[in-house]
Enzyme design. Structure first.
Site, PDB file in Angstrom:
ATOM      1  N   ILE A 176       0.857  -1.184   0.000  1.00  0.00           N
ATOM      2  CA  ILE A 176       0.000   0.000   0.000  1.00  0.00           C
ATOM      3  C   ILE A 176       0.894   1.234   0.000  1.00  0.00           C
ATOM      4  O   ILE A 176       1.882   1.291   0.743  1.00  0.00           O
ATOM      5  CB  ILE A 176      -0.984   0.005   1.185  1.00  0.00           C
ATOM      6  CG1 ILE A 176      -2.006   1.116   1.015  1.00  0.00           C
ATOM      7  CG2 ILE A 176      -0.274   0.088   2.524  1.00  0.00           C
ATOM      8  CD1 ILE A 176      -3.257   0.924   1.844  1.00  0.00           C
ATOM      9  N   THR A 228       2.633   7.032   1.927  1.00  0.00           N
ATOM     10  CA  THR A 228       3.676   7.987   2.318  1.00  0.00           C
ATOM     11  C   THR A 228       4.519   8.447   1.142  1.00  0.00           C
ATOM     12  O   THR A 228       4.867   7.652   0.266  1.00  0.00           O
ATOM     13  CB  THR A 228       4.585   7.353   3.381  1.00  0.00           C
ATOM     14  OG1 THR A 228       3.789   6.912   4.471  1.00  0.00           O
ATOM     15  CG2 THR A 228       5.618   8.342   3.895  1.00  0.00           C
ATOM     16  N   GLY A 265       4.268  12.611   5.347  1.00  0.00           N
ATOM     17  CA  GLY A 265       4.209  11.437   6.198  1.00  0.00           C
ATOM     18  C   GLY A 265       2.797  11.191   6.680  1.00  0.00           C
ATOM     19  O   GLY A 265       1.955  10.645   5.981  1.00  0.00           O
ATOM     20  N   SER A 266       2.495  11.655   7.897  1.00  0.00           N
ATOM     21  CA  SER A 266       1.188  11.424   8.476  1.00  0.00           C
ATOM     22  C   SER A 266       0.085  12.281   7.857  1.00  0.00           C
ATOM     23  O   SER A 266      -1.097  11.961   7.978  1.00  0.00           O
ATOM     24  CB  SER A 266       1.239  11.693   9.993  1.00  0.00           C
ATOM     25  OG  SER A 266       2.124  10.787  10.631  1.00  0.00           O
ATOM     26  N   THR A 280       6.504  -0.954   2.502  1.00  0.00           N
ATOM     27  CA  THR A 280       6.669  -2.342   2.922  1.00  0.00           C
ATOM     28  C   THR A 280       6.242  -3.271   1.792  1.00  0.00           C
ATOM     29  O   THR A 280       5.229  -3.024   1.133  1.00  0.00           O
ATOM     30  CB  THR A 280       5.819  -2.613   4.176  1.00  0.00           C
ATOM     31  OG1 THR A 280       6.224  -1.734   5.218  1.00  0.00           O
ATOM     32  CG2 THR A 280       5.971  -4.055   4.642  1.00  0.00           C
ATOM     33  N   GLU A 311      -5.238  -1.207  10.813  1.00  0.00           N
ATOM     34  CA  GLU A 311      -3.784  -1.149  10.670  1.00  0.00           C
ATOM     35  C   GLU A 311      -3.124  -0.858  12.011  1.00  0.00           C
ATOM     36  O   GLU A 311      -2.107  -1.476  12.374  1.00  0.00           O
ATOM     37  CB  GLU A 311      -3.398  -0.081   9.652  1.00  0.00           C
ATOM     38  CG  GLU A 311      -1.893   0.056   9.458  1.00  0.00           C
ATOM     39  CD  GLU A 311      -1.519   1.096   8.417  1.00  0.00           C
ATOM     40  OE1 GLU A 311      -0.306   1.319   8.231  1.00  0.00           O
ATOM     41  OE2 GLU A 311      -2.431   1.685   7.794  1.00  0.00           O
ATOM     42  N   ARG A 312      -3.684   0.078  12.763  1.00  0.00           N
ATOM     43  CA  ARG A 312      -3.078   0.452  14.046  1.00  0.00           C
ATOM     44  C   ARG A 312      -3.201  -0.665  15.067  1.00  0.00           C
ATOM     45  O   ARG A 312      -2.309  -0.858  15.898  1.00  0.00           O
ATOM     46  CB  ARG A 312      -3.704   1.758  14.536  1.00  0.00           C
ATOM     47  CG  ARG A 312      -3.200   2.935  13.722  1.00  0.00           C
ATOM     48  CD  ARG A 312      -4.009   4.195  13.816  1.00  0.00           C
ATOM     49  NE  ARG A 312      -3.400   5.212  12.945  1.00  0.00           N
ATOM     50  CZ  ARG A 312      -4.007   6.313  12.527  1.00  0.00           C
ATOM     51  NH1 ARG A 312      -5.253   6.558  12.894  1.00  0.00           N
ATOM     52  NH2 ARG A 312      -3.380   7.177  11.741  1.00  0.00           N
ATOM     53  N   LEU A 334      19.428  -6.348  30.731  1.00  0.00           N
ATOM     54  CA  LEU A 334      19.695  -7.546  31.530  1.00  0.00           C
ATOM     55  C   LEU A 334      20.567  -8.557  30.795  1.00  0.00           C
ATOM     56  O   LEU A 334      21.114  -9.466  31.412  1.00  0.00           O
ATOM     57  CB  LEU A 334      18.376  -8.180  31.959  1.00  0.00           C
ATOM     58  CG  LEU A 334      17.537  -7.344  32.938  1.00  0.00           C
ATOM     59  CD1 LEU A 334      16.180  -7.998  33.176  1.00  0.00           C
ATOM     60  CD2 LEU A 334      18.271  -7.136  34.253  1.00  0.00           C
TER      61      LEU A 334
END
Length: 397
Positions: free
Chosen positions: A130, A133, A138-139, A165, A249-250, A344
């Site tokens: 998809i 961007t 961007g957003s 992606t 998506e989120r 750790l």
């Protein structure tokens, strides 16, 4: 190991879920884990992995059977996302393909589009991406510059997309474009564009901090001729469609976060139980115990909320605000948990051969993509102050 401490998650408690979990774990063990180093060096996974996932029925699981899916509910998709995240598997963009692109086609595609693409997607024979961007956008999706000029029986597309992606492997893209550039109402629309179209070019793989086996790249469109039949939904409806589908998506990002946090804690429990310092296991120190107790508590809280969101999505009731809360809070938690766990591991935590190092590098982008966490807080606030914002807007008019 964590199941001895955490409450059993009812959402994955059915026999069908347990069978699916075993199949997914076997898939990861036999088809993924041993190949991660090679894929990271190459910058992508092989297409055969997608076909293998398709043959196992792991792609587009909640799609109807007539389109190649298994007609399962979204919780099975969620389980797949979490199991991959537990092992730090970042290469195959299965979730974007099954949980973002496929629903776009199912909900807004024509019958011809669904029959042409969805069965191939479910089989892993057609890989999707998809494209929202852009280098300067961007957003803020309203600010895209990629255009699709109406030429009668087709559109002529020009522009550029970045951070895509599945970009290098993709066969089909859902591309956000402006269909009336230069006018007062420029109109954001969505087009299905085949990657073998003349003028469609894939840029080199981007050299990222993490997600090194994920084929992320830029895509270029130079006078690409796209048939009118490839319009997804109605012309000018693209922005509304994207806003509607961003909740899912989120949530997938949040699921990846809780799965990744659980995997990080499990690996750290195992490491600190065997690694010694000052003649005792690291797990014997109170600081280690307290840090992992804090991590486990945060994981449990987030798992409970994310499970609720998963049920809401399955019932088509997940709100944009709840999805934003899930994405924002879970990714912040994930980052803190992985950071504490890496500490750790000591010096070994900084070595790429250890999964915790990969997790540390891979998870950072989750607070950026699918809308930055700053945007998530803005969306949550808008929900909280909806009446106030509505009053302010009315007053201005």
């Amino acid at each position: 190991m964590l199941q001895n401490v955490l409450l059993e998650r009812e959402i994955y408690a059915t026999e069908e879920h347990q069978m699916m979990r075993k199949m997914i774990q076997d898939f990861i063990k036999h088809d993924i884990i041993d190949y991660m180093d090679a894929w990271e060096q190459k910058g992508m996974v092989p297409r055969d992995l997608w076909k293998r996932a398709g043959a196992l029925g792991l792609l587009c699981m909640d799609m109807p059977v007539i389109y190649g899916g298994s007609a399962l509910d979204f919780s099975f998709n969620a389980l797949f996302i979490e199991e991959l995240a537990k092992e730090g598997i970042s290469g195959p963009g299965f979730s974007l393909h099954s949980d973002i692109v496929a629903p776009y086609l199912l909900k807004y595609g024509s019958e011809a589009q669904k029959q042409q693409y969805l069965p191939l997607m479910a089989a892993g024979e057609l890989i999707t991406a998809i494209c929202m961007t852009e280098p300067d956008c961007g957003s803020d999706l309203r600010a895209i510059k990629t255009t699709a000029v109406d030429k009668g029986d087709h559109y002529l597309v020009n522009g550029q997309k970045t951070f895509i992606t599945n970009g290098h492997l993709c066969d089909l893209c859902v591309v956000a474009v402006k269909t009336h550039p230069g006018t007062e109402r420029e109109g954001v629309s969505l087009l299905l564009i085949n990657s073998d179209s003349e003028g469609f070019e894939k840029g080199p793989l981007l050299n990222k901090i993490g997600l090194k086996a994920q084929d992320t790249c830029e895509l270029f469109f130079d006078h690409v001729k796209v048939p009118k039949d490839n319009l997804l939904g109605e012309e000018g409806s693209g922005f509304k469609i994207m806003m509607r589908e961003l909740a899912r998506e989120r949530l997938t990002v949040a699921l990846n976060a809780v799965g990744g946090a659980e995997g990080a804690i499990e690996k750290t429990l195992a490491y600190t139980s065997t690694r010694t310092a000052f003649k005792q296991p690291i797990a014997g120190f109170q600081n280690t115990q307290f840090k992992l107790a804090e991590c486990a508590a945060q994981l449990q809280v987030h798992q409970t909320f994310i499970d609720r969101c998963t049920r809401l999505l399955s019932d088509n009731k997940l709100s944009a605000e709840s999805a934003s809360m899930a994405k924002y809070s879970a990714t912040e938690m994930h980052s803190k948990v992985v950071d504490e766990c890496l500490q750790l591991f000591g010096g070994y935590g900084y070595i790429w051969d250890y999964p915790i190092a990969r997790m540390y590098a891979n998870n950072r982008v989750a607070r950026i993509y699918a809308g930055t966490n700053e945007i998530m807080k803005l969306l949550i606030a808008r929900g909280l102050f909806k009446d106030l914002f509505l009053h302010m807007k009315t007053s201005k008019n």
